[in-house]
Scaffold this active site. Structure first.
Site, PDB file in Angstrom:
ATOM      1  N   GLU A 285      -5.280  -5.109  10.659  1.00 47.37           N
ATOM      2  CA  GLU A 285      -4.363  -4.229  10.874  1.00 47.37           C
ATOM      3  C   GLU A 285      -4.594  -3.389  12.048  1.00 47.37           C
ATOM      4  O   GLU A 285      -5.510  -2.326  12.248  1.00 47.37           O
ATOM      5  CB  GLU A 285      -4.314  -3.112   9.559  1.00 47.37           C
ATOM      6  CG  GLU A 285      -3.976  -3.772   8.193  1.00 47.37           C
ATOM      7  CD  GLU A 285      -3.493  -2.841   7.345  1.00 47.37           C
ATOM      8  OE1 GLU A 285      -2.257  -2.953   6.988  1.00 47.37           O
ATOM      9  OE2 GLU A 285      -4.242  -1.280   7.056  1.00 47.37           O
TER      10      GLU A 285
ATOM     11  N   GLU B  29      -6.731   4.541   7.987  1.00 45.48           N
ATOM     12  CA  GLU B  29      -6.512   6.064   7.454  1.00 45.48           C
ATOM     13  C   GLU B  29      -7.852   6.498   6.896  1.00 45.48           C
ATOM     14  O   GLU B  29      -8.383   7.712   7.267  1.00 45.48           O
ATOM     15  CB  GLU B  29      -5.210   6.100   6.732  1.00 45.48           C
ATOM     16  CG  GLU B  29      -3.990   5.950   7.708  1.00 45.48           C
ATOM     17  CD  GLU B  29      -2.763   5.545   6.762  1.00 45.48           C
ATOM     18  OE1 GLU B  29      -2.937   5.603   5.488  1.00 45.48           O
ATOM     19  OE2 GLU B  29      -2.139   4.943   7.486  1.00 45.48           O
TER      20      GLU B  29
ATOM     21  N   GLY C 269       2.647   1.982  10.822  1.00 44.49           N
ATOM     22  CA  GLY C 269       3.489   2.971  10.852  1.00 44.49           C
ATOM     23  C   GLY C 269       4.226   3.425  11.946  1.00 44.49           C
ATOM     24  O   GLY C 269       4.978   4.521  12.070  1.00 44.49           O
TER      25      GLY C 269
ATOM     26  N   HIS D 261      -9.419   1.012   5.057  1.00 42.39           N
ATOM     27  CA  HIS D 261      -8.069   1.213   5.554  1.00 42.39           C
ATOM     28  C   HIS D 261      -8.277   2.074   6.901  1.00 42.39           C
ATOM     29  O   HIS D 261      -9.305   3.304   6.749  1.00 42.39           O
ATOM     30  CB  HIS D 261      -7.010   1.599   4.731  1.00 42.39           C
ATOM     31  CG  HIS D 261      -5.598   1.853   5.041  1.00 42.39           C
ATOM     32  ND1 HIS D 261      -5.244   2.833   6.157  1.00 42.39           N
ATOM     33  CD2 HIS D 261      -4.543   0.817   5.207  1.00 42.39           C
ATOM     34  CE1 HIS D 261      -3.929   2.404   6.397  1.00 42.39           C
ATOM     35  NE2 HIS D 261      -3.596   1.465   5.958  1.00 42.39           N
TER      36      HIS D 261
ATOM     37  N   SER E  49       3.267  -2.436  10.169  1.00 42.30           N
ATOM     38  CA  SER E  49       4.692  -2.600  10.687  1.00 42.30           C
ATOM     39  C   SER E  49       5.512  -3.960  10.231  1.00 42.30           C
ATOM     40  O   SER E  49       6.226  -4.267  10.739  1.00 42.30           O
ATOM     41  CB  SER E  49       5.377  -2.155  11.934  1.00 42.30           C
ATOM     42  OG  SER E  49       4.779  -0.828  12.249  1.00 42.30           O
TER      43      SER E  49
ATOM     44  N   ASN F   2       0.741  -1.218  -0.016  1.00 39.71           N
ATOM     45  CA  ASN F   2      -0.038   0.051   0.041  1.00 39.71           C
ATOM     46  C   ASN F   2       0.847   1.364   0.022  1.00 39.71           C
ATOM     47  O   ASN F   2       1.650   1.392   1.188  1.00 39.71           O
ATOM     48  CB  ASN F   2      -0.770   0.031   1.176  1.00 39.71           C
ATOM     49  CG  ASN F   2      -1.642   1.279   1.250  1.00 39.71           C
ATOM     50  OD1 ASN F   2      -1.892   2.056   0.675  1.00 39.71           O
ATOM     51  ND2 ASN F   2      -2.257   1.251   2.520  1.00 39.71           N
ATOM     52  N   TRP F   3       0.996   1.880  -1.192  1.00 41.42           N
ATOM     53  CA  TRP F   3       2.195   3.175  -1.067  1.00 41.42           C
ATOM     54  C   TRP F   3       1.664   4.203  -0.535  1.00 41.42           C
ATOM     55  O   TRP F   3       2.099   5.123  -0.643  1.00 41.42           O
ATOM     56  CB  TRP F   3       2.354   3.165  -2.789  1.00 41.42           C
ATOM     57  CG  TRP F   3       3.513   2.197  -3.464  1.00 41.42           C
ATOM     58  CD1 TRP F   3       4.135   1.231  -2.403  1.00 41.42           C
ATOM     59  CD2 TRP F   3       4.016   2.011  -4.843  1.00 41.42           C
ATOM     60  NE1 TRP F   3       4.958   0.237  -3.203  1.00 41.42           N
ATOM     61  CE2 TRP F   3       5.005   1.078  -4.415  1.00 41.42           C
ATOM     62  CE3 TRP F   3       3.896   2.855  -5.726  1.00 41.42           C
ATOM     63  CZ2 TRP F   3       5.640   0.584  -5.655  1.00 41.42           C
ATOM     64  CZ3 TRP F   3       4.596   2.710  -6.962  1.00 41.42           C
ATOM     65  CH2 TRP F   3       5.704   1.565  -6.862  1.00 41.42           C
ATOM     66  N   LYS F   4       0.110   4.366  -0.191  1.00 39.41           N
ATOM     67  CA  LYS F   4      -0.306   5.431   0.189  1.00 39.41           C
ATOM     68  C   LYS F   4       0.010   6.768  -0.469  1.00 39.41           C
ATOM     69  O   LYS F   4      -0.086   6.473  -1.737  1.00 39.41           O
ATOM     70  CB  LYS F   4       0.113   5.645   1.711  1.00 39.41           C
ATOM     71  CG  LYS F   4      -0.086   4.473   2.496  1.00 39.41           C
ATOM     72  CD  LYS F   4      -0.021   4.413   3.993  1.00 39.41           C
ATOM     73  CE  LYS F   4      -0.067   3.092   4.693  1.00 39.41           C
ATOM     74  NZ  LYS F   4       0.043   3.476   5.988  1.00 39.41           N
TER      75      LYS F   4
HETATM   76  P1  PGA Z   1       2.937   0.115   7.776  1.00 33.06           P
HETATM   77  O1  PGA Z   1       1.619   0.360   7.102  1.00 33.06           O
HETATM   78  O2  PGA Z   1       3.285  -1.244   7.113  1.00 33.06           O
HETATM   79  O3  PGA Z   1       3.905   1.299   7.269  1.00 33.06           O
HETATM   80  O4  PGA Z   1       2.794  -0.305   9.195  1.00 33.06           O
HETATM   81  C1  PGA Z   1       0.672  -0.756   6.683  1.00 33.06           C
HETATM   82  C2  PGA Z   1      -0.595  -0.226   6.166  1.00 33.06           C
HETATM   83  O5  PGA Z   1      -1.037   0.863   6.616  1.00 33.06           O
HETATM   84  O6  PGA Z   1      -1.415  -0.947   5.480  1.00 33.06           O
END
Ligand code: PGA
Length: 250
Positions: free
Chosen positions: A169, A99, A175, A97, A210, A11-13
């Site tokens: 998640e 976010e 993150g 997600h 992570s 997931n490159w966001k």
């Molecule tokens: P991360 O993000 O691997 O940087 O913790 C995971 C995600 O948001 O899907």
């Protein structure tokens, strides 16, 4: 040997320029590997066509989106429809997600509309669930995940259930560098599998939060963890490749 195919999903966001994308794939193609798992990347919407082209040439990677609109089409400035995603050949879409839930206020009910729309248009869906730190510390992890699953996946078309993947998640692990232990993750994965009565054995359940080359093997060794949804570590070709190698060894 796992029953379900391992998926490593980047997931490159809101990251990666065209130059960085080109460097990423130059690195990836330099590293010959025998890919025995699914390797997928979700870039920013605007980069999907270019990634599709590169992915087609390298034959390695499936490309999808990080979000979609809950509407079919019309006056929704700035939104991207499932139809448009299918048109440009996106293979999957990430929905729910954390976010999207926390920053954009997306609720289980809204996400349910998106999931149904995407499945009806034959896009694979990675539906994300997970608890916050506060919810975990107050013992609510299973309740939170249960309502995210029950409400977000309510009334999904039976015939399209095979297009559904789940990502667990824990929000506190995204993150932050903190990963759930494999025992903590496996406990929630097994619980989720129990909730998905109809497709218990077939549904791919990814872990996210992570994930990096140093912890992927331990996570994938758990019986109900079928891959990873990866943010930070998916941006670097060398790390992403390591994750794909680990996925290919299962
Ligand atoms: P991360 O993000 O691997 O940087 O913790 C995971 C995600 O948001 O899907």
């Amino acid at each position: 040997m796992k029953k379900r195919e391992i998926h490593i999903v980047g997931n490159w966001k809101m990251n990666q320029t065209l130059v960085e994308i080109s460097d990423f794939f130059i690195e990836m193609t330099k590293m010959k590997m025998d890919l025995k798992c699914k390797a997928w990347i979700a870039p920013q919407f605007i980069h999907i066509p270019i990634l599709k082209e590169i992915a087609f040439t390298t034959g390695m990677i499936g490309i999808g989106a990080q979000n979609c609109s809950e509407h079919d089409n019309g006056a929704f400035t700035g939104e991207v429809s499932v139809d448009a995603l299918a048109d440009i050949g996106a293979e999957f879409v990430i929905i729910g997600h954390s976010e999207r839930r926390s920053i954009f206020g997306e609720t289980n009910a809204l996400l349910n509309t998106k999931v149904i729309k995407a499945l009806e248009n034959d896009l694979k869906v990675i539906y994300c669930v997970g608890e916050t730190l506060e919810e975990r510390e107050s013992g609510k992890t299973f309740d939170v995940v249960k309502s995210q699953i029950e409400e977000g996946l309510k009334d999904i078309p039976e015939a399209k259930r095979n297009l559904l993947l789940i990502a667990y998640e824990p929000v506190w692990a995204i993150g932050t560098g903190k990963t759930a232990t494999s025992q903590e993750a496996e406990a929630v994965h097994a619980y989720i599998r129990g909730l998905l009565v109809a497709l218990k054995d077939e549904t791919v359940i990814l872990y996210g939060g992570s994930v990096k080359p140093s912890n992927i093997a331990e996570l994938l060794a758990c019986p109900n963890i079928d891959g990873a949804l990866v943010g930070g570590a998916s941006l670097k070709a060398s790390d992403f490749k390591q994750l794909c190698i680990a996925g290919s060894m299962q």
